[in-house]
Write a protein that holds these residues in place. Structure first.
Motif, short mmCIF file in Angstrom:
data_model
loop_
_atom_site.label_atom_id
_atom_site.label_comp_id
_atom_site.label_asym_id
_atom_site.label_seq_id
_atom_site.Cartn_x
_atom_site.Cartn_y
_atom_site.Cartn_z
N TRP A 163 10.62 45.27 -9.60
CA TRP A 163 9.01 44.31 -9.26
C TRP A 163 9.38 43.05 -9.42
O TRP A 163 10.03 42.40 -10.51
CB TRP A 163 7.93 45.06 -10.30
N ARG A 164 8.79 42.17 -8.53
CA ARG A 164 8.87 40.82 -8.73
C ARG A 164 7.50 40.37 -8.01
O ARG A 164 7.00 40.76 -6.99
CB ARG A 164 9.82 40.53 -7.81
N SER A 165 6.85 39.36 -8.84
CA SER A 165 5.57 38.91 -8.51
C SER A 165 5.73 37.51 -7.99
O SER A 165 6.30 36.85 -8.56
CB SER A 165 4.64 38.90 -9.53
N TYR A 166 4.73 37.05 -6.91
CA TYR A 166 5.08 35.85 -6.24
C TYR A 166 3.64 35.14 -5.82
O TYR A 166 2.94 36.15 -5.40
CB TYR A 166 5.95 35.84 -5.14
N SER A 167 3.39 34.11 -6.20
CA SER A 167 1.88 33.60 -6.02
C SER A 167 1.82 33.49 -4.43
O SER A 167 2.73 33.07 -3.71
CB SER A 167 1.83 32.31 -6.63
N ILE A 168 0.45 33.47 -3.92
CA ILE A 168 0.34 33.45 -2.44
C ILE A 168 0.07 31.92 -2.32
O ILE A 168 -0.67 31.30 -2.86
CB ILE A 168 -0.79 34.25 -2.02
N ALA A 169 0.83 31.42 -1.26
CA ALA A 169 0.97 29.94 -1.30
C ALA A 169 -0.04 29.58 -0.14
O ALA A 169 0.12 28.37 0.27
CB ALA A 169 2.27 29.53 -1.04
N ALA A 196 -4.53 29.69 1.63
CA ALA A 196 -5.87 30.37 1.41
C ALA A 196 -5.82 31.33 2.52
O ALA A 196 -5.16 31.40 3.58
CB ALA A 196 -6.72 29.44 1.41
N PRO A 197 -6.76 32.34 2.11
CA PRO A 197 -7.00 33.66 3.41
C PRO A 197 -7.14 33.06 4.56
O PRO A 197 -8.01 32.06 4.73
CB PRO A 197 -8.08 34.45 2.75
N ASP A 198 -6.75 33.39 5.72
CA ASP A 198 -6.96 32.81 6.91
C ASP A 198 -7.56 33.81 8.23
O ASP A 198 -7.26 33.68 9.22
CB ASP A 198 -5.63 32.14 7.71
N GLY A 199 -8.10 34.98 7.33
CA GLY A 199 -8.79 35.92 8.34
C GLY A 199 -7.80 36.63 8.90
O GLY A 199 -8.24 37.90 9.55
N THR A 200 -6.56 36.78 8.63
CA THR A 200 -5.36 37.65 9.30
C THR A 200 -5.11 38.56 8.13
O THR A 200 -5.49 38.67 6.92
CB THR A 200 -4.25 36.94 9.75
N ASN A 201 -4.03 39.56 8.25
CA ASN A 201 -3.61 40.63 7.32
C ASN A 201 -2.17 39.75 6.75
O ASN A 201 -1.55 40.88 6.05
CB ASN A 201 -3.37 42.00 7.73
N GLU A 202 -1.96 38.63 6.72
CA GLU A 202 -0.92 38.10 6.21
C GLU A 202 -0.94 37.33 5.21
O GLU A 202 -2.06 36.74 4.77
CB GLU A 202 -0.13 37.21 7.38
N ALA A 203 0.12 37.13 4.17
CA ALA A 203 0.15 36.30 3.08
C ALA A 203 1.42 35.34 3.09
O ALA A 203 2.49 35.90 3.53
CB ALA A 203 -0.17 36.87 1.81
N GLU A 204 1.40 34.35 2.87
CA GLU A 204 2.70 33.47 2.71
C GLU A 204 2.91 33.25 1.11
O GLU A 204 2.43 32.98 0.01
CB GLU A 204 2.68 31.89 3.13
N LEU A 205 4.34 33.66 0.77
CA LEU A 205 5.00 33.79 -0.27
C LEU A 205 5.86 32.31 -0.28
O LEU A 205 6.78 32.48 0.47
CB LEU A 205 5.70 34.99 -0.78
N CYS A 206 5.83 31.64 -1.28
CA CYS A 206 6.97 30.48 -1.32
C CYS A 206 7.84 30.64 -2.38
O CYS A 206 7.31 30.68 -3.60
CB CYS A 206 5.92 29.18 -1.81
N ILE A 207 9.24 31.02 -2.29
CA ILE A 207 10.06 31.59 -3.27
C ILE A 207 11.14 30.67 -3.34
O ILE A 207 11.80 30.49 -2.24
CB ILE A 207 10.32 33.04 -2.68
N VAL A 208 11.52 30.44 -4.56
CA VAL A 208 12.96 29.81 -5.01
C VAL A 208 14.21 30.63 -5.12
O VAL A 208 13.93 31.74 -5.81
CB VAL A 208 12.89 28.91 -5.97
N GLN A 209 15.21 30.41 -4.61
CA GLN A 209 16.43 31.30 -4.78
C GLN A 209 16.76 31.03 -6.16
O GLN A 209 17.47 29.88 -6.48
CB GLN A 209 17.16 31.07 -3.86
N LEU A 210 17.02 32.02 -6.94
CA LEU A 210 17.60 31.79 -8.19
C LEU A 210 19.08 32.29 -8.25
O LEU A 210 19.32 33.23 -7.64
CB LEU A 210 16.76 32.68 -9.46
N PRO A 211 19.85 31.31 -9.04
CA PRO A 211 21.31 31.62 -8.96
C PRO A 211 21.61 33.10 -9.34
O PRO A 211 22.61 33.64 -8.78
CB PRO A 211 21.96 30.90 -9.85
N ASP A 212 20.98 33.70 -10.44
CA ASP A 212 21.47 34.94 -10.98
C ASP A 212 20.24 36.06 -10.81
O ASP A 212 20.06 36.87 -11.60
CB ASP A 212 21.73 34.93 -12.55
N GLY A 213 19.43 35.80 -9.89
CA GLY A 213 18.27 36.50 -9.51
C GLY A 213 18.49 37.73 -8.46
O GLY A 213 18.72 37.20 -7.40
N ARG A 214 18.44 38.87 -8.89
CA ARG A 214 18.80 39.86 -7.96
C ARG A 214 17.57 40.16 -6.85
O ARG A 214 17.69 40.33 -5.44
CB ARG A 214 18.99 41.16 -8.59
#
Length: 243
Positions: free
Chosen positions: A54-60, A62-80
């Protein structure tokens, strides 16, 4: 227990050398409803132990009326989790998610206080969503204080500068710790860290301020302690921790 839903990655875009946006659609609905500041929890195929997946990521955005969400994610050196997303996931990949969650949000009523947003790295994501939704219908002031290492790490810079041009009650300050970066009329840039900005601009406590802090736990903990030491009340400091 919350029910898992299937989501599909519809788009991937680089935001910096180490950050990507992933757009996820939930095919079971026409509209994805959430409050800016909330997050999505993903169940990624990276372990036999479900809780380790399980990984949680903030939605980046606002709602735009579609069924999509944008997640802004940083690549961690030791993150699976991020290794899977950056090296294996692609457009069309399906993952499991839950309904948006979290309470790191602005009140739904019109604001009666100014908002100071303090963040580092991808901690800017929930604030971008909040600003997209609220700037056009609020009269209180918003100040985004964004800390990063280099100019390349100034996520959504052009968008925030455009917001500053459009909305006089929004200001934008960045601190860059590892190189010199030129500012603009819309963006103040300082060398160093976020702490110097709020300690300079908000040294005298005011009851009509709220500080929203989001980013790595060390920064958030230090900023919260500093604000309390300045004389702000505990309820004026709202936290969201990353790692």
């Amino acid at each position: 227990m919350s029910k898992w839903k299937e989501a599909v990655i519809t788009r991937i875009a680089d935001r910096s050398p180490s950050v990507r946006s992933f757009w996820l659609a939930l095919p079971d609905r026409e509209r994805l409803e959430y409050r800016p500041g909330q997050f999505l929890t993903l169940d990624l195929p990276i372990s036999e132990n479900r809780r380790e997946r399980w990984r949680s990521y903030s939605i980046a955005a606002a709602p735009d009326g579609t069924n999509e969400a944008e997640l802004c994610i940083v690549q961690l050196p030791d993150g699976r989790g991020t290794r899977y997303l950056f090296e294996e996931a692609e457009v069309g990949t399906r993952v499991l998610t839950k309904e948006p969650g979290g309470v790191f949000t602005l009140p739904e009523r019109p604001l009666d206080y100014d908002v100071v947003m303090i963040c580092t790295g991808t901690g800017v994501a929930p604030f971008r969503a909040m600003l997209q939704e609220r700037l056009g219908r609020e009269t209180r002031r918003f100040h985004l204080i964004f800390g990063c290492r280099t100019a390349e790490d100034l996520l959504y810079r052009e968008e925030f500068e455009a917001l500053a041009r459009k909305h006089p009650h929004f200001s934008y300050t960045a601190t860059v710790s590892r190189e010199r970066v030129e500012g603009t009329a819309e963006l103040e840039v300082l060398s160093g860290y976020v702490h110097q900005v709020y300690q300079r601009d908000y040294a005298t406590p005011r009851p009509d301020l709220r500080f929203y802090l989001c980013g790595w736990s060390q920064m958030v903990d230090e900023a919260a302690a500093n604000l309390l030491a300045l004389g702000y009340a505990k309820e004026q400091v709202i936290l969201e921790l990353y790692g």
